[in-house]
Enzyme design. Structure first.
Site, PDB file in Angstrom:
ATOM      1  N   ARG A 138       0.833  -1.207   0.000  1.00 23.97           N
ATOM      2  CA  ARG A 138       0.000   0.000   0.000  1.00 23.97           C
ATOM      3  C   ARG A 138       0.872   1.264   0.000  1.00 23.97           C
ATOM      4  O   ARG A 138       0.548   2.250  -0.661  1.00 23.97           O
ATOM      5  CB  ARG A 138      -0.958  -0.001   1.203  1.00 23.97           C
ATOM      6  CG  ARG A 138      -1.996   1.118   1.111  1.00 23.97           C
ATOM      7  CD  ARG A 138      -3.095   0.986   2.142  1.00 23.97           C
ATOM      8  NE  ARG A 138      -2.595   1.158   3.503  1.00 23.97           N
ATOM      9  CZ  ARG A 138      -3.345   0.998   4.595  1.00 23.97           C
ATOM     10  NH1 ARG A 138      -4.614   0.644   4.489  1.00 23.97           N
ATOM     11  NH2 ARG A 138      -2.826   1.158   5.792  1.00 23.97           N
ATOM     12  N   LYS A 178      -2.614   7.061   1.133  1.00 27.26           N
ATOM     13  CA  LYS A 178      -2.349   7.426   2.525  1.00 27.26           C
ATOM     14  C   LYS A 178      -1.283   8.520   2.498  1.00 27.26           C
ATOM     15  O   LYS A 178      -0.089   8.255   2.685  1.00 27.26           O
ATOM     16  CB  LYS A 178      -1.909   6.180   3.306  1.00 27.26           C
ATOM     17  CG  LYS A 178      -2.238   6.249   4.779  1.00 27.26           C
ATOM     18  CD  LYS A 178      -2.255   4.882   5.422  1.00 27.26           C
ATOM     19  CE  LYS A 178      -2.142   4.950   6.934  1.00 27.26           C
ATOM     20  NZ  LYS A 178      -3.224   5.639   7.623  1.00 27.26           N
ATOM     21  N   GLU A 235     -16.028   6.589   5.810  1.00 31.32           N
ATOM     22  CA  GLU A 235     -15.203   5.966   6.850  1.00 31.32           C
ATOM     23  C   GLU A 235     -15.027   6.948   7.984  1.00 31.32           C
ATOM     24  O   GLU A 235     -15.589   8.045   7.951  1.00 31.32           O
ATOM     25  CB  GLU A 235     -13.844   5.564   6.270  1.00 31.32           C
ATOM     26  CG  GLU A 235     -13.059   6.743   5.699  1.00 31.32           C
ATOM     27  CD  GLU A 235     -11.723   6.344   5.098  1.00 31.32           C
ATOM     28  OE1 GLU A 235     -11.139   5.340   5.523  1.00 31.32           O
ATOM     29  OE2 GLU A 235     -11.253   7.071   4.192  1.00 31.32           O
TER      30      GLU A 235
END
Ligand code: PXG
Length: 288
Positions: A52, A151, A184
């Site tokens: 990721r 991220k 989220e």
């Protein structure tokens, strides 16, 4: 002996672990990061987190100056140097030092940082009692503005949401997307249970594809439970039988109140507690 922090191949005492004020990570939030847990010397879902990180970096055209294997070695060596078995690992890659002005292409070299420390996101008793959440006014970043799958070091979207939920007296903020569907939380993914089925927003709702979220789905399906990735509204949350959050720092944590309304009985539900137990067993198991 104090904590040592890795920067670009060298270990520095915590007090001397510093980056330049001209680093575009600081000036513009131009960089990416990962948060990983190490349980009794075993790094949980290590490859998934590394993958990721590289995807986040590629998405912002940031090259990580190491192969995945080299980076994994660097993480392990940093843990060793700090003599840590249970730890929270923060990997940070910044664009590096550049001129004032947005242009990332004049930056002279990425900064690769590895911090190994501890983290306690929520007090222990909340895992038994459950926490209260609040649906915040700030919406989650539109995926064509800054994709939540990345991220990135620019977490202002989440920080604004955190401020709003704290000001409302709640522990965690639930964020909707531009269409009003549940996305989220500020640092966790969200699940509900309704009529013994588990629901979570789909990745196209514009969310970080949480590694703990994937583990929860796997654990639930293995136990024969039905998991559906479906768009959820505020209404679905209010009428849920159970609600819980998932994240690397938080693990699995029950939610018992949303916007001041009790979720069902206002106590952690049995599906949530059984998944929480399975998750704890898994993290314990992999450390044996
Ligand atoms: N959504 C967002 C926006 C996150 O930042 C998650 C979901 C859960 O993803 P994982 O892969 O961890 O299951 C995150 C992760 C912190 C902190 O310092 C936040 C996260 C992870 C570690 C530490 O608050 N967020």
């Amino acid at each position: 002996m104090g904590l040592k922090v890795y920067i670009n191949g060298k270990l520095y005492p915590k007090e001397e672990a510093k980056v330049s004020v001209f680093d575009h990570g600081l000036l513009y939030g131009d960089g990416v990061f990962e948060g990983i847990r190490c349980y009794n010397g075993h790094i949980f879902k290590f490859s998934e987190h590394i993958d990721r990180l590289y995807n986040s970096a590629r998405a912002i055209t940031l090259e990580i100056p190491k192969s995945k294997e080299e980076l994994k070695e660097a993480v392990k060596n940093t843990l060793k140097a700090n003599n840590l078995k249970d730890s929270y690992i923060r990997l940070v890659v910044t664009r590096g030092v550049g001129k004032l002005g947005l242009d990332p292409f004049n930056c002279t070299g990425q900064q690769l940082i590895i911090i190994t420390d501890s983290i306690q996101l929520y007090p222990k008793e909340l895992y038994k009692k459950g926490l209260d959440a609040f649906i915040v006014p700030t919406i989650r970043n539109h995926y064509e503005a800054l994709n939540p799958k990345i991220k990135s070091l620019n977490y202002l979207n989440n920080i604004l949401a955190k401020i709003e939920c704290i000001n409302a007296g709640a522990t965690e903020g639930i964020m909707l997307n531009k269409d009003g569907y549940v996305a989220e939380c500020t640092g966790d993914n969200i699940f509900i249970v309704k009529s013994n089925e588990i629901f979570t927003p789909p990745t196209y709702a514009g969310i970080l594809i949480g590694i703990t979220r994937n583990v929860v789905i796997e654990l639930a399906e293995k136990a024969g439970m039905v998991v559906k990735e479906e768009q959820l509204t505020r209404y679905d949350l209010y009428i849920a039988d159970e609600c819980f959050l998932s994240g690397t720092a938080a693990g699995i944590i029950p939610v018992v109140k949303i916007d001041g309304r009790n979720i069902s009985s206002g106590k952690p539900g049995k599906v949530t507690l059984s998944l929480l137990k399975k998750y704890q067993e898994l993290t314990k198991q992999c450390s044996e």
